[in-house]
Design an enzyme around this catalytic site. Structure first.
Site, mmCIF file in Angstrom:
data_model
loop_
_atom_site.group_PDB
_atom_site.id
_atom_site.type_symbol
_atom_site.label_atom_id
_atom_site.label_comp_id
_atom_site.label_asym_id
_atom_site.label_seq_id
_atom_site.Cartn_x
_atom_site.Cartn_y
_atom_site.Cartn_z
ATOM 1 N N GLY A 194 51.488 -33.440 34.693
ATOM 2 C CA GLY A 194 52.040 -34.329 35.716
ATOM 3 C C GLY A 194 51.817 -33.839 37.125
ATOM 4 N N GLN A 195 50.825 -32.972 37.328
ATOM 5 C CA GLN A 195 50.558 -32.466 38.677
ATOM 6 C C GLN A 195 49.886 -33.549 39.514
ATOM 7 O OE1 GLN A 195 48.221 -28.857 38.769
ATOM 8 N NE2 GLN A 195 48.429 -28.627 41.003
ATOM 9 N N SER A 196 50.463 -33.829 40.682
ATOM 10 C CA SER A 196 49.889 -34.869 41.551
ATOM 11 C C SER A 196 49.315 -34.293 42.841
ATOM 12 C CB SER A 196 50.931 -35.941 41.873
ATOM 13 O OG SER A 196 52.023 -35.385 42.559
ATOM 14 N N HIS A 245 52.497 -25.349 43.403
ATOM 15 C CA HIS A 245 53.831 -25.465 44.009
ATOM 16 C C HIS A 245 54.887 -25.335 42.937
ATOM 17 C CE1 HIS A 245 52.180 -29.436 43.084
ATOM 18 N NE2 HIS A 245 53.409 -29.826 42.777
ATOM 19 N N LEU A 246 55.988 -24.694 43.317
ATOM 20 C CA LEU A 246 57.168 -24.614 42.462
ATOM 21 C C LEU A 246 58.147 -25.671 42.932
ATOM 22 C CD1 LEU A 246 55.864 -21.731 42.186
ATOM 23 C CD2 LEU A 246 58.198 -20.868 41.888
ATOM 24 N N HIS A 247 58.596 -26.509 42.017
ATOM 25 C CA HIS A 247 59.743 -27.371 42.309
ATOM 26 C C HIS A 247 61.002 -26.542 42.055
ATOM 27 C CE1 HIS A 247 57.579 -31.357 42.172
ATOM 28 N NE2 HIS A 247 56.744 -30.661 41.439
ATOM 29 N N ASP A 304 61.225 -31.746 49.053
ATOM 30 C CA ASP A 304 60.312 -32.737 48.486
ATOM 31 C C ASP A 304 60.572 -34.082 49.166
ATOM 32 O OD1 ASP A 304 58.675 -32.918 45.494
ATOM 33 O OD2 ASP A 304 59.200 -34.782 46.521
ATOM 34 N N ILE A 305 59.487 -34.814 49.453
ATOM 35 C CA ILE A 305 59.598 -36.101 50.141
ATOM 36 C C ILE A 305 60.258 -37.163 49.256
ATOM 37 C CG2 ILE A 305 57.379 -37.146 49.467
ATOM 38 C CD1 ILE A 305 56.921 -37.742 52.468
HETATM 39 P P1 5GP Z 1 53.662 -32.603 41.442
HETATM 40 O O1 5GP Z 1 53.754 -34.030 40.973
HETATM 41 O O2 5GP Z 1 52.249 -32.254 41.810
HETATM 42 O O3 5GP Z 1 54.295 -31.613 40.525
HETATM 43 O O4 5GP Z 1 54.536 -32.516 42.738
HETATM 44 C C1 5GP Z 1 54.107 -32.924 43.981
HETATM 45 C C2 5GP Z 1 55.343 -33.214 44.778
HETATM 46 O O5 5GP Z 1 54.991 -33.257 46.124
HETATM 47 C C3 5GP Z 1 55.999 -34.553 44.432
HETATM 48 O O6 5GP Z 1 57.323 -34.324 43.979
HETATM 49 C C4 5GP Z 1 55.941 -35.319 45.747
HETATM 50 O O7 5GP Z 1 57.104 -36.075 45.965
HETATM 51 C C5 5GP Z 1 55.765 -34.215 46.775
HETATM 52 N N1 5GP Z 1 55.016 -34.596 47.948
HETATM 53 C C6 5GP Z 1 53.833 -35.249 47.993
HETATM 54 N N2 5GP Z 1 53.413 -35.401 49.256
HETATM 55 C C7 5GP Z 1 54.364 -34.811 50.029
HETATM 56 C C8 5GP Z 1 54.489 -34.643 51.442
HETATM 57 O O8 5GP Z 1 53.655 -35.059 52.244
HETATM 58 N N3 5GP Z 1 55.601 -33.991 51.881
HETATM 59 C C9 5GP Z 1 56.545 -33.514 51.021
HETATM 60 N N4 5GP Z 1 57.595 -32.909 51.560
HETATM 61 N N5 5GP Z 1 56.459 -33.658 49.682
HETATM 62 C C10 5GP Z 1 55.367 -34.301 49.204
#
Ligand code: 5GP
Ligand code: ZN
Length: 114
Positions: free
Chosen positions: A93-95, A100-102, A31-32
Site C-alpha cells: 500500500g505504499q503510495s 516513511h514511518l507512519h 500526515d495530510i
Molecule cells: P503511504 O501510502 O505511501 O504509506 O503513505 C503516504 C502518506 O503520505 C499518506 O498517508 C498520505 O496521506 C501522505 N501524504 C501524501 N502527500 C503528502 C503531502 O504532500 N504532505 C503530507 N503531509 N502528507 C502527504
C-alpha cells in the site's frame, strides 16, 4: 535527492510543513490525510525509495528512525500505545516512493490491518 519526490521536497523545505521533529537525518510532520487523532510521518532526509531498498549501508538511519519515533511518541504523549507502519511496495500500500514511518496513535488500533 530525487527531484520529483514530494518527501524530498518537504525535507529540503521546498514544501512547507509543520515540523514536529527535525534533526540532521530526519524530519517528522503531520500526515495530510490523518487516519488517527495523531498521524505523523517520519522520513529520512536522504532519499530511499522504500524499506525493500534498504541495505547494510542504511543500518544507521533505520535504527535512528526507530529511536526517534519512540522519542516522538513520548513527546506526543502516546502513553497508551501507538502503531508504527512502513507500507512497502504495491502490495504494502505504499503510495509515496520515499521511505516513511507512519506514527499512529490516539485511538485503539485494530488487527489485522486491511
Ligand atoms: P503511504 O501510502 O505511501 O504509506 O503513505 C503516504 C502518506 O503520505 C499518506 O498517508 C498520505 O496521506 C501522505 N501524504 C501524501 N502527500 C503528502 C503531502 O504532500 N504532505 C503530507 N503531509 N502528507 C502527504
Ligand atoms: Zn525522496
Amino acid at each position: 535527492m530525487a527531484t520529483d519526490c514530494i518527501f524530498c521536497k518537504i525535507a529540503k523545505g521546498e514544501i512547507p510543513v509543520t515540523k514536529v521533529f527535525e534533526d540532521d537525518y530526519c524530519l517528522c510532520f503531520p500526515d495530510i490525510d490523518p487516519q488517527a487523532p495523531t498521524h505523523l510521518l517520519l522520513v529520512p532526509k536522504h532519499h530511499l525509495m522504500s524499506h525493500a531498498h534498504a541495505t547494510v549501508e542504511h543500518r544507521q538511519i533505520l535504527g535512528h528512525l526507530l529511536e526517534v519515533a519512540a522519542e516522538i511518541a513520548r513527546m506526543e504523549e502516546l502513553s497508551k500505545g501507538y502503531r508504527i507502519v512502513i507500507n512497502t511496495g504495491p502490495d504494502g500500500g505504499q503510495s509515496v516512493d520515499h521511505l516513511h514511518l507512519h506514527i499512529l496513535g490516539g485511538r485503539p488500533m485494530t488487527w489485522p490491518p486491511g
